[in-house]
Design an enzyme around this catalytic site. Structure first.
Site: not given
Length: 173
Positions: A79, A151, A19
């Site tokens: 992502e 996260d 991420d």
């Protein structure tokens, strides 16, 4: 004497989910064997405010390279950014992603790229799920006793989404 049932046992598929973020970059290594998902490792790479940007990218690269060396994933899943209204922020996130993709390339890892809605739908069944719902589903899917940092949970969700998306086509996806 060779135990052939052990020699022919399938190996798990392992994915490093990321991420991206310049101050907090989540990562998680998740394995899949059949329908069983397992968290191997996870964390958040934190860069101090005010650190030179090239050093932030280098720090992310080094931590991800350590995770790759330790867990030998076959894939990386990253992502994609949502649409960013601030051009300077979008540029920085693009540079962070470039460093992450370079790390994957240097280690020969194919990369799956997923937008936030795809990730949320993969783990919760609903593309508009909030962070709390995604975190709870990650805990459930990975059978965790304690929640991950936000996260790291997002990175685990990215890895889970990739593993679920590629299960129909096998480890060569």
């Amino acid at each position: 004497m060779v135990n052939w049932s052990m020699a022919l046992a399938p190996a798990p598929t392992i994915c490093l989910g990321v991420d991206p973020g310049s101050l907090a970059c989540g990562w998680a290594v998740v394995s899949r064997l059949g329908s069983r998902l397992e968290l191997l490792a996870a964390g958040v790479i934190r860069s101090p405010r005010g650190a030179d940007f090239d050093q932030r990218i280098l720090g992310i690269h080094e931590k991800l390279a350590e995770a790759i060396a330790a867990h030998r994933p076959q894939f990386m899943a990253v992502e994609s950014p949502f649409v960013e209204k601030n051009a300077a922020t979008a540029l920085k996130l693009g540079q962070i992603r470039g460093g992450i993709l370079l790390t994957a390339g240097l280690h020969g890892l194919p990369v799956g790229d997923y937008n936030p809605m795809q990730v949320k739908k993969a783990v919760s069944g609903y593309g508009w799920a909030d962070k709390g719902q995604v975190g709870k589903m990650v805990m459930t899917l990975l059978n965790l006793k304690e929640p991950l940092a936000a996260d790291a949970a997002d990175a685990a969700a990215v890895a889970i989404g990739h593993l679920l998306a590629t299960r129909r086509v096998g480890p060569q996806a």
